[in-house]
Design a protein around this motif. Structure first.
Motif, PDB file in Angstrom:
ATOM      1  N   HIS A 190      21.308  21.203  13.937  1.00 43.06           N
ATOM      2  CA  HIS A 190      22.046  21.014  12.693  1.00 43.06           C
ATOM      3  C   HIS A 190      23.082  19.895  12.746  1.00 43.06           C
ATOM      4  O   HIS A 190      23.203  19.152  11.766  1.00 43.06           O
ATOM      5  CB  HIS A 190      22.650  22.338  12.232  1.00 43.06           C
ATOM      6  N   PRO A 191      23.825  19.724  13.855  1.00 39.49           N
ATOM      7  CA  PRO A 191      24.791  18.613  13.879  1.00 39.49           C
ATOM      8  C   PRO A 191      24.109  17.236  13.751  1.00 39.49           C
ATOM      9  O   PRO A 191      24.587  16.369  13.009  1.00 39.49           O
ATOM     10  CB  PRO A 191      25.493  18.769  15.228  1.00 39.49           C
ATOM     11  N   THR A 192      23.002  17.047  14.445  1.00 41.24           N
ATOM     12  CA  THR A 192      22.280  15.770  14.363  1.00 41.24           C
ATOM     13  C   THR A 192      21.698  15.576  12.966  1.00 41.24           C
ATOM     14  O   THR A 192      21.768  14.481  12.390  1.00 41.24           O
ATOM     15  CB  THR A 192      21.169  15.709  15.432  1.00 41.24           C
ATOM     16  N   ALA A 193      21.149  16.647  12.403  1.00 35.42           N
ATOM     17  CA  ALA A 193      20.601  16.567  11.049  1.00 35.42           C
ATOM     18  C   ALA A 193      21.714  16.246  10.047  1.00 35.42           C
ATOM     19  O   ALA A 193      21.530  15.417   9.147  1.00 35.42           O
ATOM     20  CB  ALA A 193      19.899  17.868  10.681  1.00 35.42           C
ATOM     21  N   GLU A 194      22.859  16.882  10.196  1.00 40.50           N
ATOM     22  CA  GLU A 194      24.005  16.635   9.300  1.00 40.50           C
ATOM     23  C   GLU A 194      24.394  15.158   9.317  1.00 40.50           C
ATOM     24  O   GLU A 194      24.582  14.539   8.265  1.00 40.50           O
ATOM     25  CB  GLU A 194      25.197  17.498   9.721  1.00 40.50           C
ATOM     26  N   SER A 246      21.074  26.315   6.414  1.00 45.67           N
ATOM     27  CA  SER A 246      20.520  26.802   7.680  1.00 45.67           C
ATOM     28  C   SER A 246      21.589  26.924   8.758  1.00 45.67           C
ATOM     29  O   SER A 246      21.483  27.763   9.647  1.00 45.67           O
ATOM     30  CB  SER A 246      19.417  25.868   8.182  1.00 45.67           C
ATOM     31  N   ALA A 247      22.628  26.085   8.663  1.00 40.92           N
ATOM     32  CA  ALA A 247      23.704  26.098   9.655  1.00 40.92           C
ATOM     33  C   ALA A 247      24.795  27.112   9.296  1.00 40.92           C
ATOM     34  O   ALA A 247      25.767  27.257  10.040  1.00 40.92           O
ATOM     35  CB  ALA A 247      24.308  24.699   9.782  1.00 40.92           C
ATOM     36  N   PRO A 301      17.586   3.788   5.108  1.00 41.50           N
ATOM     37  CA  PRO A 301      17.706   5.145   4.572  1.00 41.50           C
ATOM     38  C   PRO A 301      16.517   6.031   4.924  1.00 41.50           C
ATOM     39  O   PRO A 301      16.681   7.219   5.197  1.00 41.50           O
ATOM     40  CB  PRO A 301      17.802   4.936   3.068  1.00 41.50           C
ATOM     41  N   GLY A 302      15.324   5.466   4.914  1.00 47.04           N
ATOM     42  CA  GLY A 302      14.140   6.252   5.267  1.00 47.04           C
ATOM     43  C   GLY A 302      14.192   6.733   6.697  1.00 47.04           C
ATOM     44  O   GLY A 302      13.779   7.847   7.010  1.00 47.04           O
ATOM     45  N   ASP A 303      14.728   5.878   7.574  1.00 46.05           N
ATOM     46  CA  ASP A 303      14.871   6.269   8.983  1.00 46.05           C
ATOM     47  C   ASP A 303      15.854   7.432   9.122  1.00 46.05           C
ATOM     48  O   ASP A 303      15.632   8.336   9.928  1.00 46.05           O
ATOM     49  CB  ASP A 303      15.344   5.085   9.823  1.00 46.05           C
ATOM     50  N   ASP A 304      16.937   7.387   8.349  1.00 47.16           N
ATOM     51  CA  ASP A 304      17.907   8.484   8.388  1.00 47.16           C
ATOM     52  C   ASP A 304      17.264   9.788   7.921  1.00 47.16           C
ATOM     53  O   ASP A 304      17.491  10.841   8.516  1.00 47.16           O
ATOM     54  CB  ASP A 304      19.122   8.158   7.513  1.00 47.16           C
ATOM     55  N   MET A 305      16.461   9.704   6.879  1.00 43.43           N
ATOM     56  CA  MET A 305      15.781  10.907   6.395  1.00 43.43           C
ATOM     57  C   MET A 305      14.821  11.452   7.449  1.00 43.43           C
ATOM     58  O   MET A 305      14.782  12.650   7.692  1.00 43.43           O
ATOM     59  CB  MET A 305      15.030  10.628   5.089  1.00 43.43           C
ATOM     60  N   LEU A 306      14.057  10.563   8.073  1.00 43.26           N
ATOM     61  CA  LEU A 306      13.125  11.009   9.122  1.00 43.26           C
ATOM     62  C   LEU A 306      13.867  11.630  10.293  1.00 43.26           C
ATOM     63  O   LEU A 306      13.464  12.672  10.817  1.00 43.26           O
ATOM     64  CB  LEU A 306      12.265   9.834   9.597  1.00 43.26           C
ATOM     65  N   ALA A 307      14.965  10.997  10.699  1.00 45.22           N
ATOM     66  CA  ALA A 307      15.759  11.544  11.807  1.00 45.22           C
ATOM     67  C   ALA A 307      16.332  12.904  11.419  1.00 45.22           C
ATOM     68  O   ALA A 307      16.334  13.845  12.229  1.00 45.22           O
ATOM     69  CB  ALA A 307      16.877  10.572  12.182  1.00 45.22           C
ATOM     70  N   GLY A 308      16.798  13.016  10.185  1.00 46.74           N
ATOM     71  CA  GLY A 308      17.341  14.293   9.717  1.00 46.74           C
ATOM     72  C   GLY A 308      16.283  15.377   9.671  1.00 46.74           C
ATOM     73  O   GLY A 308      16.524  16.514  10.085  1.00 46.74           O
ATOM     74  N   MET A 309      15.103  15.026   9.162  1.00 49.39           N
ATOM     75  CA  MET A 309      14.003  16.002   9.089  1.00 49.39           C
ATOM     76  C   MET A 309      13.596  16.471  10.481  1.00 49.39           C
ATOM     77  O   MET A 309      13.365  17.657  10.698  1.00 49.39           O
ATOM     78  CB  MET A 309      12.796  15.397   8.365  1.00 49.39           C
ATOM     79  N   SER A 310      13.512  15.526  11.403  1.00 48.58           N
ATOM     80  CA  SER A 310      13.136  15.877  12.773  1.00 48.58           C
ATOM     81  C   SER A 310      14.172  16.821  13.386  1.00 48.58           C
ATOM     82  O   SER A 310      13.821  17.832  14.002  1.00 48.58           O
ATOM     83  CB  SER A 310      13.007  14.597  13.609  1.00 48.58           C
ATOM     84  N   ALA A 311      15.433  16.510  13.200  1.00 50.30           N
ATOM     85  CA  ALA A 311      16.498  17.360  13.740  1.00 50.30           C
ATOM     86  C   ALA A 311      16.511  18.728  13.057  1.00 50.30           C
ATOM     87  O   ALA A 311      16.710  19.751  13.717  1.00 50.30           O
ATOM     88  CB  ALA A 311      17.852  16.661  13.590  1.00 50.30           C
ATOM     89  N   LEU A 312      16.284  18.749  11.745  1.00 52.95           N
ATOM     90  CA  LEU A 312      16.261  20.019  11.011  1.00 52.95           C
ATOM     91  C   LEU A 312      15.134  20.914  11.525  1.00 52.95           C
ATOM     92  O   LEU A 312      15.332  22.114  11.731  1.00 52.95           O
ATOM     93  CB  LEU A 312      16.104  19.757   9.511  1.00 52.95           C
ATOM     94  N   ARG A 313      13.967  20.325  11.765  1.00 55.42           N
ATOM     95  CA  ARG A 313      12.838  21.109  12.302  1.00 55.42           C
ATOM     96  C   ARG A 313      13.174  21.719  13.666  1.00 55.42           C
ATOM     97  O   ARG A 313      12.681  22.781  14.005  1.00 55.42           O
ATOM     98  CB  ARG A 313      11.591  20.242  12.420  1.00 55.42           C
ATOM     99  N   LYS A 314      14.004  21.031  14.435  1.00 49.91           N
ATOM    100  CA  LYS A 314      14.402  21.526  15.760  1.00 49.91           C
ATOM    101  C   LYS A 314      15.644  22.411  15.689  1.00 49.91           C
ATOM    102  O   LYS A 314      16.150  22.836  16.718  1.00 49.91           O
ATOM    103  CB  LYS A 314      14.691  20.346  16.687  1.00 49.91           C
ATOM    104  N   ALA A 315      16.149  22.637  14.466  1.00 51.03           N
ATOM    105  CA  ALA A 315      17.384  23.402  14.253  1.00 51.03           C
ATOM    106  C   ALA A 315      18.574  22.758  14.953  1.00 51.03           C
ATOM    107  O   ALA A 315      19.508  23.434  15.358  1.00 51.03           O
ATOM    108  CB  ALA A 315      17.215  24.864  14.662  1.00 51.03           C
TER     109      ALA A 315
END
Length: 176
Positions: free
Chosen positions: A23-27, A53-54, A7-21
């Protein structure tokens, strides 16, 4: 070699994608985090932020409602839910969230944000007295908030208090 993601990895991946805008990857990442940690308010919060944001205010609202069920006093979730509600035309409900933020945090960045938005709502309704009250409180708790000084200057000008308006507008320019 496939590596299992937690779960922590998913959060990190989501945060990284969100910072890059992205949105599909973050979702996708935040949705995995919500499934793996449904009782973690932050998973719902960040998926809501991504959805907001999306441009999916309705989806964001559902996520932020869930985040607030899990963490009712989270001012960040309240601020974002107010934003979603505003986008959906539910200004009175947004106002309730913003007032709750101020109850929970009478000073600091969250209060500043809430007071600025409440002042903007009052201005949009041409309720100059209420708007001035919100901006008065804002500049009293945050004397370096240029937006507060500027917006109060605009209200004062609309109230035909030109000298006071000029003082506030000059103060805003001096700060920013």
């Amino acid at each position: 070699v496939a590596v299992a993601q937690g779960p922590g990895d998913d959060m990190l991946a989501g945060m990284s994608a969100l910072r890059k805008a992205d949105h599909p990857t973050a979702e996708t990442a935040f949705s995995r985090a919500v499934v793996s940690e449904p009782s973690n308010a932050k998973t719902w919060y960040y998926r809501g932020v991504n959805r907001l944001s999306a441009g999916d205010a309705q989806g964001a609202l559902g996520d932020l409602d869930q985040a607030l069920k899990l963490a009712p006093d989270d001012v960040h979730s309240l601020l974002r839910r107010a934003e979603a509600r505003t986008q959906l035309g539910a200004e009175q409900m947004a106002t309730t969230d913003l007032r709750r933020v101020i109850e929970l945090r009478p000073t600091g960045p969250a209060a500043e944000h809430a007071l600025l938005q409440l002042g903007n709502f009052a201005m949009a309704k041409n309720d100059l007295i209420a708007a001035k009250g919100f901006y008065d409180r804002l500049v009293s708790i945050a004397p370096l908030n240029a937006f507060g000084w500027c917006d109060r200057g605009i209200v004062l000008a609309a109230m035909h208090m030109d000298d006071d308006a000029l003082v506030d507008l000059e103060k805003a320019i001096e700060i920013d």
